[in-house]
Design an enzyme around this catalytic site. Structure first.
Site, PDB file in Angstrom:
ATOM      1  CB  THR A  58       6.275 -20.632  13.810  1.00 47.80           C
ATOM      2  OG1 THR A  58       6.544 -19.277  14.254  1.00 47.80           O
ATOM      3  CG2 THR A  58       5.460 -20.594  12.528  1.00 47.80           C
ATOM      4  N   GLY A  59       6.306 -20.542  17.082  1.00 47.52           N
ATOM      5  CA  GLY A  59       7.273 -20.401  18.169  1.00 47.52           C
ATOM      6  C   GLY A  59       8.392 -19.436  17.826  1.00 47.52           C
ATOM      7  CG  HIS A  82      24.348 -29.542  26.160  1.00 44.03           C
ATOM      8  ND1 HIS A  82      25.011 -29.934  25.023  1.00 44.03           N
ATOM      9  CD2 HIS A  82      24.535 -30.540  27.069  1.00 44.03           C
ATOM     10  CE1 HIS A  82      25.581 -31.118  25.222  1.00 44.03           C
ATOM     11  NE2 HIS A  82      25.291 -31.516  26.454  1.00 44.03           N
ATOM     12  CG  ASN A  83      21.076 -24.933  25.023  1.00 43.19           C
ATOM     13  OD1 ASN A  83      20.541 -25.889  24.461  1.00 43.19           O
ATOM     14  ND2 ASN A  83      22.219 -24.432  24.592  1.00 43.19           N
ATOM     15  CG  ASP A 113       0.063 -15.952  18.953  1.00 42.52           C
ATOM     16  OD1 ASP A 113      -0.186 -17.164  19.152  1.00 42.52           O
ATOM     17  OD2 ASP A 113       0.627 -15.539  17.923  1.00 42.52           O
ATOM     18  CG  HIS A 114      -4.277 -15.262  17.265  1.00 42.70           C
ATOM     19  ND1 HIS A 114      -3.312 -14.279  17.415  1.00 42.70           N
ATOM     20  CD2 HIS A 114      -4.229 -15.646  15.967  1.00 42.70           C
ATOM     21  CE1 HIS A 114      -2.729 -14.081  16.245  1.00 42.70           C
ATOM     22  NE2 HIS A 114      -3.267 -14.892  15.358  1.00 42.70           N
ATOM     23  N   GLY A 155       8.375 -16.111  16.534  1.00 42.85           N
ATOM     24  CA  GLY A 155       8.246 -14.729  17.005  1.00 42.85           C
ATOM     25  C   GLY A 155       8.420 -14.631  18.512  1.00 42.85           C
ATOM     26  NE  ARG A 204      -1.805 -20.641  13.317  1.00 41.91           N
ATOM     27  CZ  ARG A 204      -1.882 -19.358  12.961  1.00 41.91           C
ATOM     28  NH1 ARG A 204      -0.846 -18.763  12.362  1.00 41.91           N
ATOM     29  NH2 ARG A 204      -2.977 -18.667  13.194  1.00 41.91           N
ATOM     30  NE  ARG A 257      31.211 -30.069  27.090  1.00 38.65           N
ATOM     31  CZ  ARG A 257      30.614 -31.160  27.582  1.00 38.65           C
ATOM     32  NH1 ARG A 257      30.793 -31.483  28.855  1.00 38.65           N
ATOM     33  NH2 ARG A 257      29.840 -31.913  26.835  1.00 38.65           N
ATOM     34  CG  HIS A 258      27.069 -27.678  28.843  1.00 32.04           C
ATOM     35  ND1 HIS A 258      27.296 -27.692  27.481  1.00 32.04           N
ATOM     36  CD2 HIS A 258      27.216 -28.951  29.278  1.00 32.04           C
ATOM     37  CE1 HIS A 258      27.548 -28.945  27.108  1.00 32.04           C
ATOM     38  NE2 HIS A 258      27.513 -29.720  28.175  1.00 32.04           N
ATOM     39  CB  CYS A 318       3.307 -17.711  18.864  1.00 29.35           C
ATOM     40  SG  CYS A 318       5.002 -17.927  18.273  1.00 29.35           S
TER      41      CYS A 318
END
Ligand code: RB5
Length: 143
Positions: free
Chosen positions: A67-68, A98-99, A8-9, A70, A109, A132-133, A65
């Protein structure tokens, strides 16, 4: 590897730096916008990126964005998307190991551009450990 990137902006200046960094390395990068610092809704750009990762037409996505937060909320509504909010090096490594993160989300920001580029490189280079992950990832979707 093909990457789709959106912001975003609030994330726009960092997106431009990340895009240039990827292109410099010869990585195919598709930019879905936004293309200025004029105010837009983060939801629209998160959907453009997450839908393409979800339908398998592109390997990985990057979203930025303010904060990341949203962008993460929106992206993780798409089946098969594992969007991880990463603003430090340890999270960049573990989000892959792991993810099996397939969308990297950063807060434009919150962190500086130099760290953002380091996080992108680390996230791209770090493999998924599987085992396992993998079993745990298969339990994410609620039917
Ligand atoms: C935009 O002001 C801001 O709300 C957005 O970039 C993001 O931080 C939302 O989570």
């Amino acid at each position: 590897m093909k990457i789709i990137i959106g912001s975003d902006h609030a994330g726009y200046p960092m997106k431009e730096k990340v895009k240039a960094h990827l292109v410099d390395q010869g990585i195919h990068t598709e930019d879905v916008g936004t293309h200025s610092e004029e105010s837009v809704d983060y939801t629209d750009f998160a959907k453009k990126v997450a839908s393409r990762v979800s339908d398998g037409t592109i390997d990985r996505g990057i979203l930025i964005c303010g904060t990341g937060l949203g962008m993460s909320m929106v992206a993780n509504r798409f089946r098969g998307v594992r969007a991880t909010l990463v603003n430090d090096l340890f999270s960049a490594i573990m989000s892959r190991r792991h993810n099996d993160s397939n969308i990297l989300v950063m807060g434009g920001r919150l962190i500086g551009d130099a760290l953002a580029l380091q996080l992108v490189d680390t996230w791209l280079e770090t493999p998924f450990e599987g085992g396992r992950h993998q079993r745990r990832l298969e339990k994410i979707d609620i039917e």
